[in-house]
Motif scaffolding. Structure first.
Motif, PDB file in Angstrom:
ATOM      1  N   GLY A  38      34.404  45.082  37.599  1.00  0.00           N
ATOM      2  CA  GLY A  38      35.544  44.579  38.360  1.00  0.00           C
ATOM      3  C   GLY A  38      35.241  43.254  39.023  1.00  0.00           C
ATOM      4  N   THR A  42      37.208  39.726  38.269  1.00  0.00           N
ATOM      5  CA  THR A  42      38.004  39.064  39.307  1.00  0.00           C
ATOM      6  C   THR A  42      37.495  37.646  39.576  1.00  0.00           C
ATOM      7  OG1 THR A  42      39.054  39.383  41.449  1.00  0.00           O
ATOM      8  CG2 THR A  42      36.713  39.898  41.350  1.00  0.00           C
ATOM      9  N   LEU A  91      42.838  44.467  41.330  1.00  0.00           N
ATOM     10  CA  LEU A  91      42.799  43.845  40.004  1.00  0.00           C
ATOM     11  C   LEU A  91      44.185  43.849  39.361  1.00  0.00           C
ATOM     12  CD1 LEU A  91      39.446  45.317  38.627  1.00  0.00           C
ATOM     13  CD2 LEU A  91      39.917  42.899  39.070  1.00  0.00           C
ATOM     14  N   HIS A 113      42.943  39.109  44.859  1.00  0.00           N
ATOM     15  CA  HIS A 113      41.585  38.734  44.447  1.00  0.00           C
ATOM     16  C   HIS A 113      40.588  38.998  45.566  1.00  0.00           C
ATOM     17  CE1 HIS A 113      38.256  36.310  42.967  1.00  0.00           C
ATOM     18  NE2 HIS A 113      38.388  35.476  43.968  1.00  0.00           N
ATOM     19  N   ALA A 156      39.816  42.570  45.845  1.00  0.00           N
ATOM     20  CA  ALA A 156      38.876  42.983  44.803  1.00  0.00           C
ATOM     21  C   ALA A 156      37.449  42.578  45.154  1.00  0.00           C
ATOM     22  CB  ALA A 156      39.288  42.376  43.456  1.00  0.00           C
ATOM     23  N   VAL A 164      42.639  40.721  33.125  1.00  0.00           N
ATOM     24  CA  VAL A 164      42.556  41.330  34.455  1.00  0.00           C
ATOM     25  C   VAL A 164      43.248  42.692  34.473  1.00  0.00           C
ATOM     26  CG1 VAL A 164      43.159  41.078  36.887  1.00  0.00           C
ATOM     27  CG2 VAL A 164      42.387  39.097  35.600  1.00  0.00           C
ATOM     28  N   ALA A 197      41.644  46.368  35.168  1.00  0.00           N
ATOM     29  CA  ALA A 197      42.140  47.288  36.196  1.00  0.00           C
ATOM     30  C   ALA A 197      42.235  48.712  35.659  1.00  0.00           C
ATOM     31  CB  ALA A 197      43.506  46.817  36.698  1.00  0.00           C
TER      32      ALA A 197
END
Length: 483
Positions: A287, A291, A352, A386, A389, A453, A457
């Motif tokens: 992740g 990101t 995300l 963002h 994340a 992205v 997720a």
């Protein structure tokens, strides 16, 4: 009769646990100021490069080394320095990194030719490689797992994002008002402010035992990261057709494969393979990688679009990203509360998804002035997700990791961050720069960016789901929720 003031409701207990003492705030200030300084260095020089090149006599093709000279050591030595801090003292290495970074910034400020400037940038990168993992380790070992750590990581993540954005604005302002040298001087001032405060505030911490440093692992992972970052940084400027890009890319992948083989046989590995097999570490870092890489790509192509298609100046472009920075601060203030409520696992997956979905409106960018408003709104809102994340992936990876391995975990976090920032632009951004139609190329990149992205997720949500541990009959507890 004494009155019992102990909080009784879960919400009140979480709020009490998240409160920081005066000393905690000072410790957090020192650690976050150092992280902010390094984040500032990633972007403050970007808009000054043309002026710098003319002053020092560097050709346009050589200017990429102003960025690459910093990125190579800062990314290549992160894992090694994270482990060295674990073994020999995190505060000690943090202070050494600060001193080196400050001295290198002065060298870059007063550089008299390209060689002295690039030497300063390389030493800055080496100092950053010591500051970032040890600073993060000191943060996670100082603030206990739970609301206090979530709050500390929230502030740190906000300043990390803000430092990158402030650098873009400050770089243009300082270069116009003073000179490009003032951008490097600003970093030296930061180091001189933080360095005297750190020794009296930061506690020393290291692993209780002192195993030998895994030299073969250090050589292979550092060589692999150096080769990989060089190839991707150079490809961003010249494409993947150059022989040196292909050779270093293959060498980097082979060295990293050798690193995995070495670690599987080492008695005291640089990175514990069982740690890499932790769901929180593996999926959390995925992740983080996505990101960082995808948002850096969006910022890169939007910078091109705003200036080349819409005709904005560098300063006006910086203001667009200044709005992004303000909203990132807002997001950072709310992110710990969201994590406390929903847990880091759900926050990471949801952030995300939000980053990907909020990037889709950018596909409507045209050539009218309204596109500036659209770009500002979309990238700012996507950046709020963002930031969520960033904070939740750092908390995810370090949660449940014993103190003696925090340097390893935070080294992985910061390596993911550096590789993510480096990898996105060469892999996707180059599609915009090599396209015959910049507008069409930017739209293609933004579509691919959003798709990656959103796919990440889904994968992160599935990979981090709570599951039953077979053989024990016990259900694995949610290890990511900040209680």
């Amino acid at each position: 009769m004494a009155i019992d003031t102990t909080p009784t409701t879960p919400a009140a207990q979480r709020a009490a646990a998240a409160r920081l003492s005066s000393r905690d705030r000072l410790v957090l200030f020192v650690l976050c100021a150092a992280q902010f300084m390094v984040a500032l260095d990633f972007s403050v020089l970007n808009v000054a490069l043309p002026v710098l090149g003319a002053d020092l006599g560097m050709s346009p093709s050589a200017l990429q080394w102003a960025v690459t000279a910093f990125a190579l050591p800062s990314g290549g030595f992160l894992l090694l320095f994270g482990r060295v801090g674990d073994l020999y003292g995190r505060r000690r290495l943090f202070l050494a990194g600060l001193a080196l970074f400050g001295a290198a910034s002065l060298l870059a400020t007063f550089a008299w030719d390209p060689a002295s400037f690039l030497a300063g940038r390389a030493l800055q990168g080496l100092g950053a490689a010591a500051i970032v993992p040890t600073g993060m380790s000191l943060l996670t070992t100082t603030f206990p797992e739970g609301p206090a750590r979530a709050r500390a990581l929230g502030i740190s993540g906000t300043l990390l994002s803000l430092g990158f954005t402030v650098g873009m604005v400050a770089g243009g302002v300082l270069t116009d008002l003073l000179s490009w040298r003032s951008t490097m001087g600003l970093l030296a001032v930061f180091a001189l402010i933080v360095l005297p405060l750190a020794p009296g505030l930061l506690p020393e911490s290291r692993t209780p035992d002192r195993p030998r440093l895994d030299v073969p692992g250090a050589v292979t992972v550092t060589g692999g990261l150096l080769s990989l970052i060089y190839s991707l940084s150079t490809a961003a400027e010249h494409g993947f057709g150059r022989p040196d890009v292909l050779v270093t890319l293959v060498a980097g992948l082979l060295l990293l494969a050798a690193f995995v083989a070495v670690e599987s046989r080492s008695a005291a590995p640089l990175v514990s393979l069982p740690m890499l097999r932790r769901r929180t570490v593996a999926w959390g870092n995925l992740g983080g990688l996505v990101t960082f890489s995808m948002m850096s790509t969006v910022i890169f192509v939007l910078t091109l679009y705003l200036q080349e298609v819409l005709g904005l100046t560098a300063f006006e472009t910086g203001l667009v990203f200044g709005v992004q920075g303000v909203l990132s601060v807002v997001a950072g203030s709310y992110a710990p509360g969201v994590i406390n409520r929903f847990g880091a696992r759900r926050t990471l997956a949801g952030s995300l998804a939000g980053q990907g979905l909020l990037g889709l409106p950018l596909l409507a960018l045209g050539e009218g002035s309204w596109s500036v408003v659209l770009a500002t709104a979309a990238v700012s809102l996507a950046s709020m997700c963002h930031l969520g994340a960033i904070i939740s992936y750092g908390l995810t990876v370090t949660s449940g990791v014993p103190d003696e391995e925090q340097g390893l975990a935070t080294g992985l976090v910061t390596s993911t961050q550096q590789v993510g920032i480096t990898v996105g632009i060469p892999l996707l951004g180059v599609l915009a720069t090599t396209s015959g139609d910049l507008r069409s190329g930017v739209h293609t990149v933004l579509l691919l960016d959003a798709a990656i992205v959103l796919a990440a997720a889904v994968l992160v949500a599935a990979g981090l789901r709570t599951h039953r541990t077979y053989g024990s009959g016990a259900v694995e507890a949610e290890p990511l929720r900040a209680r």
